[in-house]
Design an enzyme around this catalytic site. Sequence first.
Site, mmCIF file in Angstrom:
data_model
loop_
_atom_site.group_PDB
_atom_site.id
_atom_site.type_symbol
_atom_site.label_atom_id
_atom_site.label_comp_id
_atom_site.label_asym_id
_atom_site.label_seq_id
_atom_site.Cartn_x
_atom_site.Cartn_y
_atom_site.Cartn_z
ATOM 1 N N TYR A 16 0.803 -1.220 0.066
ATOM 2 C CA TYR A 16 0.159 0.093 -0.143
ATOM 3 C C TYR A 16 1.171 1.152 -0.200
ATOM 4 O O TYR A 16 1.540 1.420 1.005
ATOM 5 C CB TYR A 16 -1.131 0.043 1.269
ATOM 6 C CG TYR A 16 -1.941 1.174 1.426
ATOM 7 C CD1 TYR A 16 -2.363 2.099 0.249
ATOM 8 C CD2 TYR A 16 -2.746 1.180 2.394
ATOM 9 C CE1 TYR A 16 -3.216 2.886 0.298
ATOM 10 C CE2 TYR A 16 -3.670 2.325 2.412
ATOM 11 C CZ TYR A 16 -3.741 3.133 1.640
ATOM 12 O OH TYR A 16 -4.963 4.045 1.604
ATOM 13 N N LYS A 61 -1.634 -1.446 -4.078
ATOM 14 C CA LYS A 61 -2.559 -0.578 -4.030
ATOM 15 C C LYS A 61 -1.937 0.849 -4.043
ATOM 16 O O LYS A 61 -1.209 1.523 -3.204
ATOM 17 C CB LYS A 61 -3.359 -0.641 -2.583
ATOM 18 C CG LYS A 61 -4.425 0.308 -2.449
ATOM 19 C CD LYS A 61 -5.080 0.286 -0.960
ATOM 20 C CE LYS A 61 -6.048 1.536 -0.741
ATOM 21 N NZ LYS A 61 -6.508 1.567 0.684
#
Length: 305
Positions: free
Chosen positions: A144, A172
């Site tokens: 992330y 992400k």
Amino acid sequence: MASPTGTTDAPFGRMLTAMVTPFTSDGEVDYQAARRLATYLVDEQHNDGLIVSGTTGESPTTSDQEKAHLLSTVLEAVGDRATVVAGAGTNDTRHSVELARQAAREGAHGLLVVTPYYSKPPQEGLYRHFTAVADATELPVMLYDIPGRSGVPIKTPTLIRLAQHDRIVAVKDAKGDLFGGSQVMTATDLAFYSGDDLLNLAWLSLGAAGFVSVIGHVVGARLARMIQLHRNGDVEQAREIHRQVAPVVEGIMMSAGGAIMAKAALSMVGVEAGPVRLPLVPATEKQIAELRTCMVAGGVKLTDH
């Protein structure tokens, strides 16, 4: 446990929502509401994956025990038909390893590991942190990358280096570096997921696998349709959906954002998720009024009138 919706090019599914964590009025995790919310997100909003205990799930203010119980609750509710990814990232590598192992014991399908925040580690520190977490279990890992919260980006050379790890399979992206992302996609097999609802369509155009969305709480079915249309080559209709939901992006993501406005939006469609925990505070009356206007403009049917 194998992901029920993952594919080679989309290991966690395509349409995922970073699920809020419902709380009771006295601030405890509401596990029954979490079960109902997960079911709603999968069955009604067409999510084929959920992130549990991510930022939108208020992970910094939930305990390890609460995270474990919440994960098991969501897995029991929808884990047979949706990929359930557990947030395991903190700014402490040892704690992140413990959370990863806990998630594996509970049966998570994968891990979301955020860039360590506050400490601002160098790129070598990021590499060692992510590698340590990926080494801790057999679960696939989604990195992330969100420098707006963590303070440091995962730079392109570091992402390319991390992609060599067998279990680091996806990113992400909430960094918004479309060119850098293109470079990583060219050089590696990492699956990119849009982590910024403002850029969902832009990431699709570059080859993203799908979304990890916040507005998916209320327009997930339309976002799933947008992904399918784009994959089928119907870019014009995908663009039309992008434009339709733009007011919802504005209402949820460009005001208080995240958990605060997602919970307010859910309340407007009749799905109660309770309050937020400090240091977050509820949306103001002005923010709620603006959100309602945006939701109506975005074609969301409200039930709170």
